[in-house]
Design an enzyme around this catalytic site. Sequence first.
Site, PDB file in Angstrom:
ATOM      1  N   GLU A  67      -4.684   3.913  -8.023  1.00  0.00           N
ATOM      2  CA  GLU A  67      -5.858   4.557  -7.436  1.00  0.00           C
ATOM      3  C   GLU A  67      -5.981   5.965  -7.980  1.00  0.00           C
ATOM      4  OE1 GLU A  67      -6.289   4.769  -3.111  1.00  0.00           O
ATOM      5  OE2 GLU A  67      -7.888   6.223  -3.478  1.00  0.00           O
TER       6      GLU A  67
ATOM      7  N   LYS B  27      -7.077   9.533  -7.871  1.00  0.00           N
ATOM      8  CA  LYS B  27      -7.484  10.591  -6.935  1.00  0.00           C
ATOM      9  C   LYS B  27      -7.786  11.844  -7.755  1.00  0.00           C
ATOM     10  CE  LYS B  27      -6.075   8.729  -2.810  1.00  0.00           C
ATOM     11  NZ  LYS B  27      -7.032   8.176  -1.861  1.00  0.00           N
TER      12      LYS B  27
ATOM     13  N   HIS C 209      -0.493  10.943  -2.601  1.00  0.00           N
ATOM     14  CA  HIS C 209      -1.792  10.616  -2.004  1.00  0.00           C
ATOM     15  C   HIS C 209      -2.659  11.846  -1.753  1.00  0.00           C
ATOM     16  CE1 HIS C 209      -4.587   9.780   1.326  1.00  0.00           C
ATOM     17  NE2 HIS C 209      -4.705   8.591   0.762  1.00  0.00           N
TER      18      HIS C 209
ATOM     19  N   ASP D 250      -1.271   6.121  -5.559  1.00  0.00           N
ATOM     20  CA  ASP D 250      -2.310   7.125  -5.810  1.00  0.00           C
ATOM     21  C   ASP D 250      -1.836   8.089  -6.887  1.00  0.00           C
ATOM     22  OD1 ASP D 250      -3.912   6.376  -3.304  1.00  0.00           O
ATOM     23  OD2 ASP D 250      -1.912   6.796  -2.506  1.00  0.00           O
TER      24      ASP D 250
ATOM     25  N   HIS E 134       0.833  -1.203   0.000  1.00  0.00           N
ATOM     26  CA  HIS E 134       0.000   0.000   0.000  1.00  0.00           C
ATOM     27  C   HIS E 134       0.872   1.261   0.000  1.00  0.00           C
ATOM     28  CE1 HIS E 134      -2.580   2.948   2.372  1.00  0.00           C
ATOM     29  NE2 HIS E 134      -3.318   2.692   1.299  1.00  0.00           N
ATOM     30  N   ARG E 135       0.795   2.019  -1.059  1.00  0.00           N
ATOM     31  CA  ARG E 135       1.688   3.180  -1.303  1.00  0.00           C
ATOM     32  C   ARG E 135       3.144   2.711  -1.305  1.00  0.00           C
ATOM     33  NH1 ARG E 135      -1.187   7.432   3.017  1.00  0.00           N
ATOM     34  NH2 ARG E 135      -3.292   6.645   2.706  1.00  0.00           N
TER      35      ARG E 135
ATOM     36  N   GLU F  85       0.234  -0.683  -4.658  1.00  0.00           N
ATOM     37  CA  GLU F  85      -0.899   0.226  -4.767  1.00  0.00           C
ATOM     38  C   GLU F  85      -0.322   1.622  -4.663  1.00  0.00           C
ATOM     39  OE1 GLU F  85      -4.138   2.838  -3.062  1.00  0.00           O
ATOM     40  OE2 GLU F  85      -2.086   2.535  -2.380  1.00  0.00           O
TER      41      GLU F  85
ATOM     42  N   ASP G  98       0.640  -2.032   4.392  1.00  0.00           N
ATOM     43  CA  ASP G  98       1.849  -1.196   4.464  1.00  0.00           C
ATOM     44  C   ASP G  98       3.076  -2.061   4.736  1.00  0.00           C
ATOM     45  OD1 ASP G  98       0.153   1.037   4.335  1.00  0.00           O
ATOM     46  OD2 ASP G  98       0.000   1.190   6.526  1.00  0.00           O
TER      47      ASP G  98
HETATM   48  O1  G3P Z   1      -6.612   1.650  -2.543  1.00  0.00           O
HETATM   49  C1  G3P Z   1      -6.830   1.364  -1.197  1.00  0.00           C
HETATM   50  C2  G3P Z   1      -6.492   2.520  -0.309  1.00  0.00           C
HETATM   51  O2  G3P Z   1      -5.285   3.085  -0.716  1.00  0.00           O
HETATM   52  C3  G3P Z   1      -7.549   3.573  -0.279  1.00  0.00           C
HETATM   53  O3  G3P Z   1      -7.319   4.571   0.659  1.00  0.00           O
HETATM   54  O4  G3P Z   1      -6.627   6.786   1.411  1.00  0.00           O
HETATM   55  O5  G3P Z   1      -4.985   4.920   1.417  1.00  0.00           O
HETATM   56  O6  G3P Z   1      -5.708   5.932  -0.725  1.00  0.00           O
HETATM   57  P1  G3P Z   1      -6.105   5.597   0.684  1.00  0.00           P
HETATM   58 MG    MG Z   2      -4.629   4.646  -2.116  1.00  0.00          MG
END
Ligand code: G3P
Ligand code: MG
Length: 246
Positions: A111, A113, A51, A38, A9-10, A36, A232
């Site tokens: 993702e 945004k 993000h 953004d 995640h990120r 993942e 993470d």
């Molecule tokens: O894509 C899942 C998750 O990343 C969504 O929330 O705020 O971490 O981008 P956020």
């Molecule tokens: Mg995200």
Amino acid sequence: MINTAIFAHRGASKFFPENTMSAFEAAHLYGADGIEFDVQLSKDLVPVVIHDTTLERTTNGLGKVSSYTVEQLKSLSAGEWFGPRFKDEAIPTLEEVLIWASENGMKLNIELKGAIHQRNHVIQTIIPLIKDYQLIDKVILSSFDHRVIYQAIQHTPEIETAVIVTAALHDPEAYVKRIVGARGYHFLSPLLLEEEARDLIKSGVNIRPYTVNERDQLAIYMKWGCQGVFTDDPKLAIEVREQLNC
Ligand code: G3P
Ligand code: MG
């Protein structure tokens, strides 16, 4: 056999500054299946990887991402906030990540945004770039903005898509498949029951919880047969998956 794909995640954001090349490279080295990250547009409509819609939390800049050109954004540090050794980390462009991914085979959850009035620009810039690097089969497009997902599906039906939700929907199967036309349901953990997960998987919806950083929770979602998890801590997730597969 547990097949749940592990998405960092990120990037490996527990150990490296989020949404930077060092976080993505670490995820790859740890053995994650994908990352993942953004994406939003700069002032000159270049997709960049960050993000927040503002710069303060993760860079040494001030104000809105959309107020700066890509050249201006590139001059900022996206790593200094995390630690001095990361001060030379820059905000990656989407294209840089795609080039990197096309060399190492990582899956990409992109993702979307950004501002809702830019939906058309987002689709017109991001999808052709993914096609240019022949990564359609490696990409999942997801968003909290379900209209942009709907439009992406109209633009390129073969691209895998997912809606992201922060609430438990009444009938997620109908919503995901029939209303939006997407393939995936990315839900805020722990807002799904095991029987609901079972029904969604049976109906062909790909479910992936976010953001799962605890050993027990990771094991539960893997045993349910979720198609993916966002974490993470990809090192921990890999350890959990390996133990379950022993
Ligand atoms: O894509 C899942 C998750 O990343 C969504 O929330 O705020 O971490 O981008 P956020
Ligand atoms: Mg995200």
